[in-house]
Design an enzyme around this catalytic site. Structure first.
Site, short mmCIF file in Angstrom:
data_model
loop_
_atom_site.label_atom_id
_atom_site.label_comp_id
_atom_site.label_asym_id
_atom_site.label_seq_id
_atom_site.Cartn_x
_atom_site.Cartn_y
_atom_site.Cartn_z
CG ASP A 92 -0.18 -0.04 2.53
OD1 ASP A 92 1.07 -0.08 2.50
OD2 ASP A 92 -0.83 -0.01 3.59
CB CYS A 95 5.45 -2.45 1.81
SG CYS A 95 6.28 -1.80 0.36
CG HIS A 294 6.07 -5.31 -1.99
ND1 HIS A 294 5.26 -4.42 -1.33
CD2 HIS A 294 5.89 -6.50 -1.38
CE1 HIS A 294 4.60 -5.05 -0.38
NE2 HIS A 294 4.96 -6.32 -0.38
#
EC number: 3.4.19.12
Lengths: 301, 161
Positions: A92, A95, A294
């Site tokens: 989101d 992370c 990520h």
């Protein structure tokens, strides 16, 4: 400067459905529909991955890439030699901060290291002063600071406020706690960057063509803004916590061999936690796995 | 009904309440120049009066801003609109919606009602022309159902005004 519907009517975005043939209903549908779609994607992501997931065997990572690039599969095999497990954070935009949060709090809980808590608290107070000096009103950040300090205190066992590991996981998934801690880290990061403008300026100019202050306002302080090397360096320096980031991407060496790269973010000297500067020889206790876009938590064997 | 956004109508959380009370006290002690808060007993909706700065196109004109706070303020931005009549400005729609990044994507809990006010006044002060956004009619028509500006996807490609 205008609302995005302009492009909807130009036909760039927006599906057509049977309902309504009038132009305004059509455009209306486009914008609302896209917003709705965004909410749906967020809700689905939330169902799939909580803010912080369960600890999973590293084999779950390989399963994701079953038919993926051979380089990646080769690298995952190498990861498997050193790391036992992975814990995922929700994608989101928070992370990095969320992974850092859980990894750090879990480390304190497991080590029961009161000296580390005292050390980090001293740095938190430095950040508080830095924000005040930068002109931030106390009311904008004090709740976030208080909530983080409260979480730290609960980790030492044998007190009335002590929490279990299970409760730590639950709190990391509870938006009213988890987001506040993430925001606390964003404040600390922003203060560190603005306090050392000269150091960070060249990196920031490389990322975006803005001033350091503008970068903090637009890319550090708003929730959901993704983190870069600049954020990690600043947070690691501000709190004096080393962070190892292991990179998993499709790059390979010229020699043809595949290897896993990592980078250790080491805080400016003289302010390292005991664990990392004495016996463990500078190995950060926080290890994050980075795949383009990520971050997740890695557990060494 | 100008603010029918479902999200904004839930009661404030305890932490949101505390924060807003602090902001209210701070505002009363030290109100931003050009602003007056019309005090009511509703902590969740503030109506704020703004007077255009002297030497600008809006000198001596007074407008009203309505600020609605979501239950998880300040993690989420408040909804800020001008009450009728909204000032004529290239980034302000005739229904009161304001195209300003900090009210949407760029909001952060480091901001306050006060800092929002200052940004809006500065947006008014730097305007060189009193006119509506180019897509005003189309946009306003699409908001007939009482849509909140927070449900709009905004472009912010002009930060000079």
């Amino acid at each position: 400067m205008q609302s995005k519907e302009a492009s909807v009517e130009d036909g760039e975005i927006g599906p057509v459905t049977g309902a309504g043939s009038e132009m305004d209903e059509w455009t209306n549908f486009g914008d609302d529909d896209i917003m709705q779609q965004q909410y749906t994607i967020q809700a689905e992501e939330a169902k799939k991955v909580p803010f912080v997931g369960d600890k999973e065997a590293l084999s779950s990572l390989a399963a994701e890439y079953k038919s993926g690039s051979p380089i990646l599969l080769e690298k995952i095999k190498l990861l498997d030699e050193k790391y036992a497990a992975i814990r995922r954070a929700r994608g989101d935009g928070n992370c990095f901060f969320r992974s850092f949060m859980f990894s750090y709090l879990e480390h304190i809980m497991e080590s029961q290291d009161q000296a580390e808590i005292d050390r980090v608290k001293a740095n938190v107070e430095k950040s508080r002063k830095a924000l005040q000096t930068l002109g931030y009103a106390d009311l904008t950040f004090e709740d976030f600071f208080a909530l983080f300090l409260e979480q730290l205190e609960c980790l030492i066992q044998g007190k009335e406020t002590s929490i279990s590991h299970e409760e730590l996981v639950l709190r990391s998934r509870d938006q009213s706690i988890s987001d506040y801690v993430v925001m606390f880290f964003r404040f600390v990061t922003s203060a560190e960057i603005q306090n050392r403008t000269e150091f960070f300026e060249p990196f920031i100019l490389g990322l975006s063509n803005t001033t350091v202050e503008q970068f903090c306002k637009s890319s550090v302080e708003p929730m959901g803004e993704e983190s870069d090397h600049v954020h990690i360096t600043a947070l690691s320096d501000a709190l004096g916590i080393p962070i190892r980031v292991v990179y998993l991407d499709c790059s390979s060496c010229d020699t043809g061999g595949v290897s896993i790269n990592h980078h250790d973010f080491m805080p400016v000297a003289g302010d390292l936690p005991d664990a990392s500067c004495s016996s463990e020889k500078n190995i950060p206790f926080i290890t994050l796995l980075y795949r383009p876009g990520h971050y997740n938590i890695l557990y060494p064997k | 009904m100008t603010s029918s956004s479902g999200a904004a109508r839930k009661n404030l959380s305890k932490i949101a309440c505390n924060r807003l009370q602090k902001e209210l006290v701070e505002w009363q002690v030290n109100p931003p120049t050009g602003f007056k808060h019309k005090v009511t007993d509703n902590l969740q909706r503030w109506v704020v009066e703004v007077t255009g700065a002297s030497g600008t196109l809006y000198a001596n004109e007074t407008y009203q801003l309505q600020v609605d706070f979501p239950e998880n303020y300040p993690m989420e931005a408040p909804q800020v609109i001008f009450l009728h009549p909204a000032p004529l400005h290239p980034h302000i729609y005739s229904n009161g919606h304001i195209c300003l990044d900090i009210l949407y994507d760029s909001w952060s809990p480091a901001m306050t009602v006060s800092s929002i006010g200052i940004s809006i006044l500065s947006m008014l002060s730097s305007s060189t022309t009193k006119q509506r956004p180019e897509d005003n009619d189309r946009y306003v028509k699409n908001c007939r159902n009482g849509r909140s500006p927070k449900e709009t996807r905004w472009w912010f490609h002009d930060d000079k005004v």
